[in-house]
Design a protein around this motif. Structure first.
Motif, PDB file in Angstrom:
ATOM      1  N   GLY A  94     -36.861 -48.398  12.050  1.00 33.59           N
ATOM      2  CA  GLY A  94     -36.276 -49.697  11.745  1.00 33.59           C
ATOM      3  C   GLY A  94     -34.988 -49.579  10.960  1.00 33.59           C
ATOM      4  N   THR A  95     -34.377 -50.727  10.731  1.00 32.97           N
ATOM      5  CA  THR A  95     -33.120 -50.809   9.986  1.00 32.97           C
ATOM      6  C   THR A  95     -33.394 -51.378   8.593  1.00 32.97           C
ATOM      7  N   THR A  96     -32.870 -50.693   7.594  1.00 34.98           N
ATOM      8  CA  THR A  96     -33.048 -51.113   6.205  1.00 34.98           C
ATOM      9  C   THR A  96     -31.717 -51.571   5.658  1.00 34.98           C
ATOM     10  N   TYR A  97     -31.718 -52.723   4.983  1.00 30.69           N
ATOM     11  CA  TYR A  97     -30.510 -53.262   4.374  1.00 30.69           C
ATOM     12  C   TYR A  97     -30.623 -53.150   2.854  1.00 30.69           C
ATOM     13  N   ALA A 142     -26.249 -50.996   5.872  1.00 27.79           N
ATOM     14  CA  ALA A 142     -27.341 -51.075   6.853  1.00 27.79           C
ATOM     15  C   ALA A 142     -27.629 -49.667   7.353  1.00 27.79           C
ATOM     16  N   LEU A 143     -28.845 -49.189   7.139  1.00 27.67           N
ATOM     17  CA  LEU A 143     -29.239 -47.832   7.505  1.00 27.67           C
ATOM     18  C   LEU A 143     -30.284 -47.905   8.608  1.00 27.67           C
ATOM     19  N   SER A 144     -29.927 -47.450   9.781  1.00 29.88           N
ATOM     20  CA  SER A 144     -30.828 -47.509  10.940  1.00 29.88           C
ATOM     21  C   SER A 144     -31.515 -46.166  11.135  1.00 29.88           C
ATOM     22  N   ARG A 145     -32.818 -46.210  11.209  1.00 30.62           N
ATOM     23  CA  ARG A 145     -33.630 -45.027  11.455  1.00 30.62           C
ATOM     24  C   ARG A 145     -34.621 -45.324  12.576  1.00 30.62           C
ATOM     25  N   LEU A 202     -38.053 -44.908   7.152  1.00 26.73           N
ATOM     26  CA  LEU A 202     -37.213 -45.974   6.611  1.00 26.73           C
ATOM     27  C   LEU A 202     -36.383 -45.400   5.479  1.00 26.73           C
ATOM     28  N   ALA A 203     -35.075 -45.668   5.494  1.00 28.21           N
ATOM     29  CA  ALA A 203     -34.138 -45.018   4.580  1.00 28.21           C
ATOM     30  C   ALA A 203     -34.352 -45.464   3.140  1.00 28.21           C
TER      31      ALA A 203
END
Length: 512
Positions: free
Chosen positions: A343-346, A337-340, A297-298
């Motif tokens: 999952g995606t972290t906002y 929005a950072l997708s890894r 997760l970013a």
């Protein structure tokens, strides 16, 4: 054997979610397992928790110990759940009464000797606990000051797992470690004052009245700005003093900024302050350092740390083109929005962008350009990284020329930041009142439809002429109108006239 339970809180970005931990001690070969999608650092908690409990005088069960972290569908990470895992096992094994912590959030990393270490991200965790009406919280002793920033919670700070056992009515044998390093005695007001002093004062900048005026407009309306000029003209000084003339953060904004700093582990350095944050990443920064990134997760980047404040990019054309292009979406949406893989972290990213640039690689292509040693293709390549889409999102583009003379000590030093800030606050208050029904706080947030319906016909005529001559794009026209409304607020007018619109178009389309 009973099932021991307690609560913890996980984080996905700044979004917190409640975790219920249940421990079960069952017959079988000695084994300790943690289930519920733990990451590597959380899986390693098995050895930390086992050693910490034994260091508190607890005899670890020579049977199978299972800890479940629910909801099992969400990934769990980090060492902040160590103390909660230890508490659930102690409860299940009878070292403390069963379910004594069932409605209590327990947070903290444990060391092998049983000491409880501080964690990051405590502030957003406690805000989530208050939203869920969970009032009892146990935190590391080193995080006590941060925990007490949130009203309405009953916070207990512990330094050792043994203290937790005794607190719950059990018996423990332990030795307290040396006290944590002092975090200083500065109050929030002292920290805010230190930040304002560090930012400097506008009167320290010699000359550059046009640039100071542009920064005042930017602060009043929340506009992005690009300053172009040769080396040594004061671009960096001007940018670093922008937070000192911006509106102070309100209570909700202060908590937003403090939550981000808590997640990054820098809150003790700042406290909860009303001074807008200022981030100035180096031009060699990677894309992940600027917008956020990392495995799993970013983590937040510089644009999130600059939320509600200023992101200053000095030597902007020296940033990689790919890094600059990643700013396009956050500048419009106010979040990233950072997708890894997990999952995606906002993350929030509503910042004011301030760019500074030399006119060419050598920096001396100004005036007649007699000192410039750059070839024409070098100049073109230099500014090619500042693409049209990026420049179109910059509201104000100004030149910062060289200062021709230094006045003596008896000359008027110019306006102080405090004086400029008073005008900015007054203009921002007028905009907030005008947009009260819309939920906007400054002109930079106004929608295009509102601008089209409320800008006078005479002013719109100038905008349409700029559109027809391709001096402005449609996005640029909206940004010019927002600038005109900010000029109107600073002048105390009810709406922009044709002259203000002309000034706004000139500030938006200035060539360099």
């Amino acid at each position: 054997m009973p099932i021991g339970s307690t609560l913890s809180v996980g984080l996905i970005g700044l979004k917190a979610f409640i975790i219920q931990l249940q421990a079960f001690v069952s017959p079988g070969l000695p084994y300790f397992s943690i289930i519920g999608l733990p990451d590597t650092s959380l899986s390693e908690a098995r050895e930390r928790v086992k050693s910490a409990c034994q260091a508190s005088g607890f005899t670890w069960p020579s049977v199978r110990v299972t800890v479940n972290m629910s909801p099992a569908s969400l990934p769990k990470r980090g060492s902040s759940h160590d103390l909660a895992i230890a508490a659930s096992v102690l409860s299940a094994a009878g070292a403390i009464p069963p379910d004594c912590l069932a409605e209590t959030i327990v947070l903290g990393e444990v060391n092998l000797d049983g000491s409880v270490l501080p964690i990051h991200g405590l502030l957003p965790i406690l805000l989530r606990a208050r939203e869920r009406d969970i009032r009892n919280v146990i935190v590391p002793y080193a995080n006590q000051d941060e925990a007490e920033m949130i009203d309405g919670l009953h916070v207990v700070a512990v330094r050792h797992v043994g203290e937790l056992i005794e607190l719950m009515g059990g018996n423990a044998k332990y030795t307290l470690p040396d006290g944590p390093p002092s975090q200083g005695d500065s109050s929030a007001a002292d920290i805010a004052m230190q930040a304002a002093v560090k930012a400097g004062d506008m009167r320290e900048v010699l000359g550059q009245e046009n640039a100071k005026r542009a920064l005042e407009v930017a602060a009043a309306g929340g506009h992005h700005i690009l300053m172009t000029g040769p080396p040594g003209t004061g671009k960096t000084m001007l940018a670093s003093r922008l937070p000192g003339i911006m509106c102070p953060l309100n209570e909700a904004e202060q908590l937003e900024v403090a939550s981000i700093r808590s997640l990054c582990g820098t809150l003790p350095q700042y406290g909860i302050s009303d001074v807008p944050p200022f981030e100035a990443p180096h031009h060699t920064s990677s894309t992940a350092a600027l917008v956020g990134g990392g495995a799993g997760l970013a983590a937040p980047g510089a644009i999130t740390r600059a939320h509600r404040g200023v992101l200053f990019m000095d030597e902007a054309p020296e940033f990689s083109a790919r890094t600059l292009q990643t700013l396009r979406e956050p500048l419009e949406s106010g979040y990233v929005a950072l997708s890894r893989a997990k999952g995606t972290t906002y993350y929030p990213a509503r910042f004011q962008l301030v760019m500074a640039s030399n006119p060419c690689p050598c920096g001396y292509s100004f005036g007649k350009g007699e000192l410039c040693t750059c070839r024409e293709k070098d100049r073109m390549r230099y500014f090619a990284r500042l693409s049209g889409p990026i420049l179109d999102r910059i509201d104000i583009q100004i030149q910062v020329p060289p200062v021709s003379r230094i006045a003596n000590g008896n000359a008027d030093p110019g306006e102080a930041s405090e004086t400029i800030r008073a005008r900015v606050i007054q203009a921002r208050a007028a905009a907030s009142e005008r947009f009260r029904r819309n939920g906007w706080s400054c002109n930079a947030q106004a929608s295009g439809s509102w601008l089209h319906h409320n800008t006078s016909q005479h002013a719109m005529t100038l905008v349409n002429h700029a559109l027809s001559t391709q001096r402005l794009t449609l996005r640029g026209a909206d940004r010019a109108m927002r600038l005109a409304w900010t000029l109107s607020d600073l002048a105390g007018a009810t709406s922009p006239d044709a002259d203000m619109m002309s000034q706004a178009i000139a500030m938006k389309t200035r060539e360099f």
